[in-house]
Structure formats: C-alpha cells, structure tokens
Write a protein that holds these residues in place. Sequence first.
Motif, PDB file in Angstrom:
ATOM      1  N   ASN A 228       1.268  -1.179  -0.134  1.00 55.64           N
ATOM      2  CA  ASN A 228       0.271   0.019  -0.185  1.00 55.64           C
ATOM      3  C   ASN A 228       1.281   1.356  -0.174  1.00 55.64           C
ATOM      4  OD1 ASN A 228      -2.903  -1.363  -0.504  1.00 55.64           O
ATOM      5  ND2 ASN A 228      -3.062  -1.354   2.332  1.00 55.64           N
ATOM      6  N   HIS A 229       2.078   1.167   0.912  1.00 53.98           N
ATOM      7  CA  HIS A 229       3.082   2.256   0.515  1.00 53.98           C
ATOM      8  C   HIS A 229       3.705   2.680  -0.779  1.00 53.98           C
ATOM      9  CE1 HIS A 229       2.644   1.236   4.874  1.00 53.98           C
ATOM     10  NE2 HIS A 229       1.997   2.107   4.681  1.00 53.98           N
ATOM     11  N   ILE A 230       3.991   1.484  -1.967  1.00 54.50           N
ATOM     12  CA  ILE A 230       4.715   1.161  -1.998  1.00 54.50           C
ATOM     13  C   ILE A 230       5.415   3.086  -3.180  1.00 54.50           C
ATOM     14  CG2 ILE A 230       3.716   0.441  -4.323  1.00 54.50           C
ATOM     15  CD1 ILE A 230       5.241  -1.593  -4.575  1.00 54.50           C
ATOM     16  N   GLY A 231       4.136   3.943  -3.628  1.00 57.67           N
ATOM     17  CA  GLY A 231       4.765   4.605  -4.604  1.00 57.67           C
ATOM     18  C   GLY A 231       5.264   5.876  -3.946  1.00 57.67           C
ATOM     19  N   ILE A 232       5.214   5.697  -2.122  1.00 56.58           N
ATOM     20  CA  ILE A 232       6.273   6.661  -1.090  1.00 56.58           C
ATOM     21  C   ILE A 232       7.366   5.484  -1.238  1.00 56.58           C
ATOM     22  CG2 ILE A 232       6.155   7.709   1.144  1.00 56.58           C
ATOM     23  CD1 ILE A 232       3.226   6.731   1.301  1.00 56.58           C
ATOM     24  N   TYR A 233       7.882   5.238  -1.098  1.00 57.92           N
ATOM     25  CA  TYR A 233       9.447   4.209  -1.176  1.00 57.92           C
ATOM     26  C   TYR A 233       9.924   4.680  -2.564  1.00 57.92           C
ATOM     27  CZ  TYR A 233       8.757   3.016   3.683  1.00 57.92           C
ATOM     28  OH  TYR A 233       8.572   2.805   5.073  1.00 57.92           O
TER      29      TYR A 233
ATOM     30  N   SER B 237       5.272   2.494  -9.833  1.00 61.06           N
ATOM     31  CA  SER B 237       5.139   0.996  -9.827  1.00 61.06           C
ATOM     32  C   SER B 237       3.510   0.130  -9.852  1.00 61.06           C
ATOM     33  CB  SER B 237       4.821   1.336  -8.161  1.00 61.06           C
ATOM     34  OG  SER B 237       2.746   1.339  -7.879  1.00 61.06           O
ATOM     35  N   VAL B 238       2.909   0.426 -11.230  1.00 64.12           N
ATOM     36  CA  VAL B 238       2.060  -0.179 -11.745  1.00 64.12           C
ATOM     37  C   VAL B 238       3.011  -0.527 -13.370  1.00 64.12           C
ATOM     38  CG1 VAL B 238      -0.327  -0.096 -12.876  1.00 64.12           C
ATOM     39  CG2 VAL B 238       0.556   0.896 -10.937  1.00 64.12           C
ATOM     40  N   ASP B 239       3.475   0.446 -14.328  1.00 62.44           N
ATOM     41  CA  ASP B 239       4.168   0.121 -14.580  1.00 62.44           C
ATOM     42  C   ASP B 239       5.965  -0.690 -15.070  1.00 62.44           C
ATOM     43  OD1 ASP B 239       2.788   1.605 -15.966  1.00 62.44           O
ATOM     44  OD2 ASP B 239       3.759   3.768 -16.370  1.00 62.44           O
ATOM     45  N   HIS B 240       6.479  -1.101 -13.747  1.00 62.54           N
ATOM     46  CA  HIS B 240       7.572  -0.661 -13.964  1.00 62.54           C
ATOM     47  C   HIS B 240       7.365  -2.431 -12.524  1.00 62.54           C
ATOM     48  CE1 HIS B 240       8.347   2.556 -15.714  1.00 62.54           C
ATOM     49  NE2 HIS B 240       9.159   1.516 -15.931  1.00 62.54           N
TER      50      HIS B 240
ATOM     51  N   ALA C 211       3.398 -10.778  -4.907  1.00 57.42           N
ATOM     52  CA  ALA C 211       2.648 -11.076  -5.041  1.00 57.42           C
ATOM     53  C   ALA C 211       1.251  -9.989  -5.061  1.00 57.42           C
ATOM     54  CB  ALA C 211       2.231 -12.535  -4.544  1.00 57.42           C
ATOM     55  N   SER C 212       1.842  -9.338  -3.962  1.00 56.27           N
ATOM     56  CA  SER C 212       0.273  -8.527  -3.761  1.00 56.27           C
ATOM     57  C   SER C 212       0.305  -7.305  -5.165  1.00 56.27           C
ATOM     58  CB  SER C 212       0.989  -7.954  -2.434  1.00 56.27           C
ATOM     59  OG  SER C 212       0.350  -6.864  -2.003  1.00 56.27           O
ATOM     60  N   GLN C 213       2.147  -6.680  -5.103  1.00 55.96           N
ATOM     61  CA  GLN C 213       1.930  -5.354  -6.377  1.00 55.96           C
ATOM     62  C   GLN C 213       0.887  -6.431  -7.451  1.00 55.96           C
ATOM     63  OE1 GLN C 213       2.705  -2.751  -5.996  1.00 55.96           O
ATOM     64  NE2 GLN C 213       2.973  -2.169  -7.915  1.00 55.96           N
TER      65      GLN C 213
ATOM     66  N   LYS D 142      -4.395   1.818 -10.601  1.00 59.68           N
ATOM     67  CA  LYS D 142      -5.048   2.330 -10.854  1.00 59.68           C
ATOM     68  C   LYS D 142      -6.356   1.675 -11.542  1.00 59.68           C
ATOM     69  CE  LYS D 142      -3.101   3.662 -15.724  1.00 59.68           C
ATOM     70  NZ  LYS D 142      -1.958   3.207 -16.607  1.00 59.68           N
ATOM     71  N   SER D 143      -6.932   2.248 -11.714  1.00 56.44           N
ATOM     72  CA  SER D 143      -8.610   2.212 -12.172  1.00 56.44           C
ATOM     73  C   SER D 143      -8.661   1.861 -13.656  1.00 56.44           C
ATOM     74  CB  SER D 143      -9.570   2.968 -12.148  1.00 56.44           C
ATOM     75  OG  SER D 143      -9.935   4.174 -13.036  1.00 56.44           O
ATOM     76  N   GLU D 144      -9.904   0.778 -13.906  1.00 57.93           N
ATOM     77  CA  GLU D 144      -9.257   0.121 -14.970  1.00 57.93           C
ATOM     78  C   GLU D 144      -9.641   1.263 -16.262  1.00 57.93           C
ATOM     79  OE1 GLU D 144     -11.383  -3.287 -16.146  1.00 57.93           O
ATOM     80  OE2 GLU D 144     -12.777  -3.014 -14.070  1.00 57.93           O
ATOM     81  N   THR D 145     -10.472   3.001 -15.969  1.00 58.37           N
ATOM     82  CA  THR D 145      -9.957   3.830 -17.056  1.00 58.37           C
ATOM     83  C   THR D 145      -8.693   4.693 -16.236  1.00 58.37           C
ATOM     84  OG1 THR D 145     -11.905   4.812 -14.813  1.00 58.37           O
ATOM     85  CG2 THR D 145     -12.758   3.730 -16.306  1.00 58.37           C
ATOM     86  N   GLY D 146      -7.608   3.542 -15.943  1.00 57.66           N
ATOM     87  CA  GLY D 146      -6.937   4.758 -15.701  1.00 57.66           C
ATOM     88  C   GLY D 146      -6.529   5.557 -14.557  1.00 57.66           C
ATOM     89  N   VAL D 147      -7.250   5.520 -13.374  1.00 59.43           N
ATOM     90  CA  VAL D 147      -7.095   6.443 -12.540  1.00 59.43           C
ATOM     91  C   VAL D 147      -6.650   6.656 -11.352  1.00 59.43           C
ATOM     92  CG1 VAL D 147      -8.777   7.917 -11.008  1.00 59.43           C
ATOM     93  CG2 VAL D 147      -9.639   7.155 -13.238  1.00 59.43           C
TER      94      VAL D 147
END
Length: 336
Positions: free
Chosen positions: A43-48, A246-249, A273-275, A285-290
């Motif tokens: 849940n914190h991955i974007g911050i790190y 984090s979503v793209d890499h 596995a969690s990511q 990132k929602s299905e609509t890219g949000v």
Amino acid sequence: MLLLTRRQTIFAAIAASLAGRPAFAQSAPAKVRIALDWTPNTNHIGIYVAQAKGFYAAAGLDVQILPFADTSAGTLVSNSVADFGISSEIEALMQRAAGGDVKMVYGIVQTETARLIFKGGRDDIKSAKDLDGKTYGGFGGTWESALISSMIRNDGGKGEFKTVTLGTSAYEALDNGSIDFTLEIYTWEGVAAELENRKIARFHYADYGVPDEQTTVIVSSDAYLSANRENARAFIQATRQGYAYSVDHPEEACDLLISGSNGALMNTALVKASQKALIDGHYLKSETGVIGTLDPAKAAALGSFMVENGILADANGATLKEKPDFSTYYTNELLG
C-alpha cells in the motif's frame, strides 16, 4: 574607444569572477513528514518509489517516512506531528466528523480491498445470511459490527452474531474453529494466505449492499494545506508519479520497497505477489486509468452509510443524526 575598452574589461572581470556559480542561490528542500499506518507494505509502494527514484527530490522536497506507531496516522496529522499520513477512508471520515483536522488528499486504492472470510469448504456457509448466530473474530472497531450486520440483513438474515476479540492470527483462529469468520485485506493478508495454500472463502462487501470504498488514502490537515499549499501539491504529485511508476515497473518497484524498508520486508514472494494483485485488480490504477483521485460519489455513499448506521459521532461523542457536507472531508485540488 578607450571608455568602451575599459567597460569591456570590467564586464569581463565580473563574468570571470562569477564563472561556475549558479545564477541564484539554491534554496534548501522543504521538509515533509508522512506517517505510515502499518509496517511497510505494498500500500506504501508509491511513496518508497518516489523517494528512491528521486521524484521527491526533483520536486524540491526532503521527505521523511515516519515509522508506524501506536497512535494513528490521522491523529498525528491532526496534531501536526506529521504533515501527511496513511489512513483508511473509514477512519478519516470518523476522525473528521469527530472534529479532527483530517482531510483526505489522495486515494491510494480505487476500490475495496477488504473481504469477509471464512474457512473454505464449509457446507453451512453459502451466503452472508448463513453467518447469523456464528462467531466473528473481531478487532474492536465500531465499523465492523455495522458492516457485518448490514451484509447479513441485506441477504435476508437477522444480522445477529457473536463477537470475540482475536488474540491470535485470524487464519489460525479459523483453522482451529475458535471463530467462524473474520475480515482481511485481500491484497496483503489474502495473498499471503494463498501463498501458504490456505483454503479460504470470501464475500465481497459490495455484493451485500455495502458501499464500495477507497480503502486506503493519504490524509493531511487543513492547517498544513493552508500554510504549505505548494509543498503539499508537490508532494502529492510526486507521490502519484511514484505509484504510477510502481504499476508500470512492478519488479523494480518491489525491489525499491524492500530495500527501503530497512529489513521490515523479508518475504520477497509476498511483496511481488501482492503488487501483482494490486495491479491486476485495478486497485492502484483503475480500469479507466485513474490514479490517486478521490471519488466524490464513493465518499458520499460511504459517509451516508456510516451516518445511517450510527458510526459517525461528533467531538462530544454524540452520534450524528444529519449528514455533514462530505465534500469538505477531501480534496483533489493537489492532483491538478
């Protein structure tokens, strides 16, 4: 001609003396503190990621990640011990209603990650109404009782069940039969259970009439936002950049989270596995890219549900009878 030559000589000397110097003195990066709601996890991955990739530094920020403490992140923010904090949407609504200076500023997850769970293979639990009269392993929150009762009633049951406070792992309690059902965060605890090959069955809250929520959010305070608007904007936008990265890499992001956790994360398989679950389920990132945007409709629906079920109380502890203006409980202005 002589005057022009002298001027040229003076200007040349000045230019030489300034060679290699910046045109303007560099200001020190602004310090920003963010409090975690638990030990480091995905849940914190974007911050790190934002920290490790230099997104915060590029935004002129020196970000300090405060370790998890017994005091909630929202309380730390409300009392100016932290500038931002990781919270749940439910907790943020409750704290704001009770007079806390807490405002949601970023939606980490876009849809509900929690589940009601029970041991798989049970013939006596087919839907929520079958939980009537059974034993729930709880965590002491006022939200839990309203949530479960509503799910059961919406399925045609009475909404009556026994509650015990968990003194052991929820999954162990399910295994030894001391409880019949409990709650989990699927994208971490649920993924861990799957890696351990535990047979778990799950109900989605929304399938039984409970409003969807953005389970995990970032909060700040009106006081901080008023005094530090540009720093707040820079922080939120760099944070969104971190989550998008984090979503793209995902592989690199997981490695950065693990290395930045100072030994708190040892189970690499669980982190990755969690990511994957967070990405595949369109939570970050929602299905609509949000990414990061707080949904006004979800905040209003969840807030209304909490008022209707007597969960929100004011600063004096009196249950709210009227719905407050939930649009004041959050802002998306920092994302733009």
